[in-house]
Design an enzyme around this catalytic site. Structure first.
Site, PDB file in Angstrom:
ATOM      1  N   THR A  96      40.120  60.362 -41.855  1.00 39.43           N
ATOM      2  CA  THR A  96      39.864  61.148 -40.593  1.00 39.43           C
ATOM      3  C   THR A  96      39.477  59.836 -39.371  1.00 39.43           C
ATOM      4  O   THR A  96      38.317  59.436 -39.778  1.00 39.43           O
ATOM      5  CB  THR A  96      38.671  62.161 -40.647  1.00 39.43           C
ATOM      6  OG1 THR A  96      39.052  63.036 -41.412  1.00 39.43           O
ATOM      7  CG2 THR A  96      38.334  62.497 -39.025  1.00 39.43           C
ATOM      8  N   LYS A 169      42.392  67.314 -36.539  1.00 39.18           N
ATOM      9  CA  LYS A 169      41.397  67.321 -37.362  1.00 39.18           C
ATOM     10  C   LYS A 169      39.992  66.988 -37.105  1.00 39.18           C
ATOM     11  O   LYS A 169      38.895  67.660 -37.319  1.00 39.18           O
ATOM     12  CB  LYS A 169      41.575  65.790 -38.719  1.00 39.18           C
ATOM     13  CG  LYS A 169      40.140  65.635 -39.617  1.00 39.18           C
ATOM     14  CD  LYS A 169      40.046  66.736 -40.433  1.00 39.18           C
ATOM     15  CE  LYS A 169      38.762  66.690 -41.257  1.00 39.18           C
ATOM     16  NZ  LYS A 169      38.704  65.547 -42.195  1.00 39.18           N
ATOM     17  N   LYS A 236      30.230  60.063 -37.889  1.00 32.39           N
ATOM     18  CA  LYS A 236      31.617  59.375 -37.292  1.00 32.39           C
ATOM     19  C   LYS A 236      32.780  60.396 -36.684  1.00 32.39           C
ATOM     20  O   LYS A 236      33.124  60.091 -35.540  1.00 32.39           O
ATOM     21  CB  LYS A 236      32.271  58.791 -38.499  1.00 32.39           C
ATOM     22  CG  LYS A 236      33.568  57.953 -38.396  1.00 32.39           C
ATOM     23  CD  LYS A 236      34.859  58.530 -38.788  1.00 32.39           C
ATOM     24  CE  LYS A 236      34.900  59.142 -40.171  1.00 32.39           C
ATOM     25  NZ  LYS A 236      36.218  59.815 -40.677  1.00 32.39           N
TER      26      LYS A 236
HETATM   27  P1  NA7 Z   1      33.741  57.999 -49.103  1.00 37.48           P
HETATM   28  O1  NA7 Z   1      33.531  58.658 -50.574  1.00 37.48           O
HETATM   29  O2  NA7 Z   1      32.749  57.458 -48.619  1.00 37.48           O
HETATM   30  O3  NA7 Z   1      34.723  56.556 -49.622  1.00 37.48           O
HETATM   31  C1  NA7 Z   1      34.982  55.919 -48.790  1.00 37.48           C
HETATM   32  C2  NA7 Z   1      36.242  54.893 -49.092  1.00 37.48           C
HETATM   33  O4  NA7 Z   1      36.579  54.064 -48.104  1.00 37.48           O
HETATM   34  C3  NA7 Z   1      36.054  54.136 -50.187  1.00 37.48           C
HETATM   35  O5  NA7 Z   1      37.238  54.020 -50.963  1.00 37.48           O
HETATM   36  C4  NA7 Z   1      35.541  52.800 -49.534  1.00 37.48           C
HETATM   37  O6  NA7 Z   1      35.729  51.678 -50.289  1.00 37.48           O
HETATM   38  C5  NA7 Z   1      36.616  52.772 -48.354  1.00 37.48           C
HETATM   39  N1  NA7 Z   1      35.864  51.790 -47.290  1.00 37.48           N
HETATM   40  C6  NA7 Z   1      34.858  51.973 -46.376  1.00 37.48           C
HETATM   41  N2  NA7 Z   1      34.881  50.873 -45.792  1.00 37.48           N
HETATM   42  C7  NA7 Z   1      35.901  50.006 -46.204  1.00 37.48           C
HETATM   43  C8  NA7 Z   1      36.369  48.739 -45.365  1.00 37.48           C
HETATM   44  N3  NA7 Z   1      35.755  48.167 -44.698  1.00 37.48           N
HETATM   45  N4  NA7 Z   1      37.378  48.253 -46.180  1.00 37.48           N
HETATM   46  C9  NA7 Z   1      37.991  48.726 -46.888  1.00 37.48           C
HETATM   47  N5  NA7 Z   1      37.714  50.061 -47.640  1.00 37.48           N
HETATM   48  C10 NA7 Z   1      36.523  50.525 -47.055  1.00 37.48           C
HETATM   49  O7  NA7 Z   1      34.542  58.809 -48.281  1.00 37.48           O
HETATM   50  P2  NA7 Z   1      35.424  60.197 -48.844  1.00 37.48           P
HETATM   51  O8  NA7 Z   1      36.344  59.620 -49.842  1.00 37.48           O
HETATM   52  O9  NA7 Z   1      34.289  61.404 -48.748  1.00 37.48           O
HETATM   53  O10 NA7 Z   1      36.046  60.314 -47.247  1.00 37.48           O
HETATM   54  C11 NA7 Z   1      37.480  59.445 -46.891  1.00 37.48           C
HETATM   55  C12 NA7 Z   1      37.782  59.961 -45.569  1.00 37.48           C
HETATM   56  O11 NA7 Z   1      38.289  61.496 -45.710  1.00 37.48           O
HETATM   57  C13 NA7 Z   1      36.879  59.882 -44.531  1.00 37.48           C
HETATM   58  O12 NA7 Z   1      37.659  59.301 -43.266  1.00 37.48           O
HETATM   59  C14 NA7 Z   1      36.547  61.259 -44.231  1.00 37.48           C
HETATM   60  O13 NA7 Z   1      35.978  61.482 -42.931  1.00 37.48           O
HETATM   61  C15 NA7 Z   1      37.690  62.135 -44.516  1.00 37.48           C
HETATM   62  P3  NA7 Z   1      34.325  51.286 -51.411  1.00 37.48           P
HETATM   63  O14 NA7 Z   1      34.502  52.260 -52.690  1.00 37.48           O
HETATM   64  O15 NA7 Z   1      33.079  51.420 -50.673  1.00 37.48           O
HETATM   65  O16 NA7 Z   1      34.508  49.883 -51.612  1.00 37.48           O
END
Ligand code: NA7
Length: 294
Positions: A96, A169, A236
């Site tokens: 999102t 969304k 967010k």
């Molecule tokens: P989560 O469980 O907080 O997972 C977030 C994911 O995003 C996770 O794989 C994180 O990697 C990744 N992430 C966060 N910041 C970064 C950056 N800077 N670079 C690369 N990857 C990153 O969220 P959900 O799975 O509940 O939700 C995902 C989306 O769907 C979100 O937009 C919601 O609003 C709806 P990590 O494991 O922390 O290394």
């Protein structure tokens, strides 16, 4: 079956990638925290050491990361997806991130790459069961490509052209935020009026916010808010609605009030709890106490 790259193995991405694997697709996964790839690898996925490596040779790359900033990094940093995209590949963003980010990404992708925005509604149980609602912004041709893939994850709704999925969304999550804060304020008002909390929850279960009152009742009654949809992500989404960069600017007063409650909950330490922890913040504010939600 398709060759897919899946980037972002958080609470939602992990069960979604698992379902695509179970559907028989050839999956390469990547996650910033690489240890989270292990359960997928144990089930037959390959793990890549960078987004670019994951995307090489894939029919489509699926991104499911937290925020617009995270998507920016995964796509455009060194070793990002952009460097590996080749003609005919599709990029399906299921995070999102709002329509402005989708527009911005679209302008920076090579013209031979198709961008499909397909954010989802539903939590971890729906992701595990393949019952997500998926709002797809795409041309008809791109939707026809993505539809069979997305059907493993839930029900794809073709809501319009590129960007329409992302826009839909944030409209839906405006309602999600307004509804949970309405529940908090209703319970706070009930407390002030001396109403029995359990009886009021029974009544609210049959009200217009009934589904929220039912699904979040256990959290509210136990005072514990284990993360399903994290509060930081709900905040967010409300910011995607209310921030000055959001276009067109509108006088969305419920959105502003909801954002303000979520910000207060985040300041109280609820960032990584379920978004329903905002109810605890509202109840504490109404009594003047300050219990830490957990
Ligand atoms: P989560 O469980 O907080 O997972 C977030 C994911 O995003 C996770 O794989 C994180 O990697 C990744 N992430 C966060 N910041 C970064 C950056 N800077 N670079 C690369 N990857 C990153 O969220 P959900 O799975 O509940 O939700 C995902 C989306 O769907 C979100 O937009 C919601 O609003 C709806 P990590 O494991 O922390 O290394």
């Amino acid at each position: 079956m398709a060759k897919l790259a899946f980037l972002g193995l958080g609470l939602m991405g992990t069960p979604m990638a698992t379902r695509l694997l179970e559907a028989g697709h050839d999956i390469t996964v990547w996650n910033r925290t690489s240890a989270k790839t292990r359960p997928l690898v144990d089930q037959g996925a390959s793990a890549a050491s960078s987004p670019a490596e994951a995307v090489a040779g894939a029919d489509a790359a699926i991104t499911m990361v937290a925020t617009p900033q995270a998507l920016e990094q995964v796509l455009f940093d060194d070793d990002g997806v952009l460097g590996a995209l080749t003609p005919g590949q599709r990029l399906i963003d299921m995070s999102t991130v709002g329509p402005e980010m989708i527009r911005s990404v679209a302008t920076r992708l090579p013209s031979h790459v198709t961008l499909i925005d397909a954010p989802v509604r539903g939590g971890i149980p729906e992701a595990i069961a393949g019952r997500l609602l998926i709002y797809v912004g795409a041309s008809q041709e791109a939707f026809d490509f993505a539809q069979p893939l997305l059907a493993s994850l839930g029900t794809p709704h073709h809501v319009g052209g590129p960007g329409a999925g992302a826009a839909t969304k944030i409209v839906v999550n405006l309602i999600l935020g307004v509804t949970i804060t309405a529940l908090g304020e209703a319970l706070a008002l009930g407390d002030t009026l001396g109403l029995d909390r359990r009886t009021l929850l029974d009544i609210l279960a049959e009200s217009p916010i009934g589904s929220t009152a039912r699904s979040k009742r256990a959290n509210v009654e136990s005072g514990t808010y284990p993360p399903g949809f994290k509060l930081r992500l709900a905040l967010k989404d409300l910011r995607l609605v209310t921030e000055p960069t959001a276009q067109p600017r509108q006088d969305l007063r419920l959105a502003a009030a909801t954002c303000s409650w979520l910000e207060q909950a985040a300041q109280a330490g609820a960032d990584d709890l379920d978004y329903s922890a905002v109810v605890a913040t509202i109840l504490a504010a109404s009594t003047g106490s300050s219990p830490e939600p957990s």
